[in-house]
Design an enzyme around this catalytic site. Structure first.
Site, PDB file in Angstrom:
ATOM      1  N   SER A 142     -12.590   5.113 -34.775  1.00  0.00           N
ATOM      2  CA  SER A 142     -12.385   5.956 -33.606  1.00  0.00           C
ATOM      3  C   SER A 142     -11.023   5.602 -33.007  1.00  0.00           C
ATOM      4  O   SER A 142     -10.037   5.468 -33.736  1.00  0.00           O
ATOM      5  CB  SER A 142     -13.532   5.739 -32.612  1.00  0.00           C
ATOM      6  OG  SER A 142     -13.352   6.506 -31.444  1.00  0.00           O
ATOM      7  N   TYR A 146      -6.753  15.541 -30.062  1.00  0.00           N
ATOM      8  CA  TYR A 146      -7.074  14.303 -30.785  1.00  0.00           C
ATOM      9  C   TYR A 146      -8.119  13.503 -30.012  1.00  0.00           C
ATOM     10  O   TYR A 146      -9.105  13.020 -30.584  1.00  0.00           O
ATOM     11  CB  TYR A 146      -5.806  13.464 -30.977  1.00  0.00           C
ATOM     12  CG  TYR A 146      -6.071  12.112 -31.587  1.00  0.00           C
ATOM     13  CD1 TYR A 146      -6.235  11.964 -32.960  1.00  0.00           C
ATOM     14  CD2 TYR A 146      -6.166  10.966 -30.783  1.00  0.00           C
ATOM     15  CE1 TYR A 146      -6.486  10.720 -33.521  1.00  0.00           C
ATOM     16  CE2 TYR A 146      -6.422   9.724 -31.339  1.00  0.00           C
ATOM     17  CZ  TYR A 146      -6.583   9.601 -32.701  1.00  0.00           C
ATOM     18  OH  TYR A 146      -6.845   8.373 -33.256  1.00  0.00           O
ATOM     19  N   LYS A 202     -12.048  12.236 -30.988  1.00  0.00           N
ATOM     20  CA  LYS A 202     -12.554  10.861 -30.963  1.00  0.00           C
ATOM     21  C   LYS A 202     -13.706  10.700 -29.976  1.00  0.00           C
ATOM     22  O   LYS A 202     -14.620   9.892 -30.210  1.00  0.00           O
ATOM     23  CB  LYS A 202     -11.414   9.895 -30.654  1.00  0.00           C
ATOM     24  CG  LYS A 202     -10.351   9.838 -31.740  1.00  0.00           C
ATOM     25  CD  LYS A 202     -10.932   9.483 -33.106  1.00  0.00           C
ATOM     26  CE  LYS A 202      -9.877   9.366 -34.184  1.00  0.00           C
ATOM     27  NZ  LYS A 202     -10.441   9.027 -35.512  1.00  0.00           N
TER      28      LYS A 202
END
Length: 271
Positions: free
Chosen positions: A134, A148, A152
């Site tokens: 992660s 992004y 995650k």
């Protein structure tokens, strides 16, 4: 006793460094990448200890086939490291539909497909450890990396739920959460959105805050990852780097403060 380690995105960055570290200490490694020619030097040096598989993690069927091949080749699957992924740099407004979908396709769905493929193998053998790469940006946020970060955050929620689902099968789950490191993620593998001039000052400030001291050395993560793979009771979450914990601690203290200030309004909304 040697372990069998399956790593996605093993041709560069963390994946390549960790694959070589496992091989060096005597483990068996299944190294997957879109371009397995970049792994030829490891095959030459470690021979039968490494199995390379060409894999685009976005292809669910190929992911299942890769896990099956790994199990058949080495006989077991001790650790799966979902490392494949990339960073999309740009503001939310600048991001195209294609860029957003491709970011989530690789970082979330690619990880999901490999995870789904590994679970039945590990459930049947009664043990296994899935390590999800992660990011500290799975628990805190920054501008310029919103999509992004969203990917995650999704990995964090998926994996925490997964840990509760598979613990009785002897399967362990760990979320590895690096802060910024000097890997290709920040450079050649990054994708950038088209520019909207209104965000130029924000971007200048964002990139200007990157100091040499705040960027970790990828090779320094090896001992932590080896310890993690060997631990009988691994943590659900592990930060990598010295910046992640103090930053997250500060952010969560601020969040708790805000929730507390609005707690009466929240309770009244219950009815």
């Amino acid at each position: 006793m040697s372990k069998t380690i399956f790593i996605t995105g093993a041709s560069r960055g963390f994946g390549k460094i960790w694959a070589e570290a496992f091989l060096k200490r005597g483990d068996k490694v299944v190294a997957t990448a879109r371009d397995i020619n970049k792994l030829d030097h490891l095959v030459k040096e470690y021979g039968d200890s490494i199995l390379t598989i060409q894999l685009d993690v976005n292809n669910r069927a190929a992911g299942f086939a890769a896990i099956k091949k790994a199990k058949e080749h080495f006989g077991s699957l001790d650790v799966v490291i979902n490392n494949a992924g990339y960073g999309l740099f740009g503001t939310i407004e600048e991001t195209s539909e294609e860029q957003a979908r491709e970011q989530l396709e690789t970082n979330v769905f690619g990880l999901l497909w490999i995870t789904q493929a590994a679970i039945p193998v590990m459930r049947e053998q009664g043990f296994g450890h899935i390590i999800q790469v992660s990011s500290v940006l799975g628990v805190v946020t920054l501008p310029i990396l919103g999509i992004y970060t969203a990917s995650k955050f999704a990995v964090e929620g998926l994996s925490e739920s997964l840990a509760a689902e598979v613990k009785d099968f002897g399967i362990k789950i760990t979320l590895v959460e690096p802060n910024t490191f000097s890997t290709d993620w920040y450079n050649t593998s990054a994708i950038h959105t088209d520019r909207i001039e209104a965000y130029d000052q924000l971007k200048e400030s964002f990139y200007g805050n990157m100091t040499e001291d705040s960027i970790g050395k990828p090779e320094a993560t090896v001992d932590a990852v080896l310890q993690l793979a060997d631990n009988e009771n691994p943590p659900l979450r592990l930060f990598l780097g010295k910046m992640a914990y103090p930053w997250t601690k500060y952010i969560y203290e601020e969040r708790l403060k805000s929730w507390e200030e609005w707690s009466e309004v929240s309770a009244a909304a219950h009815g």
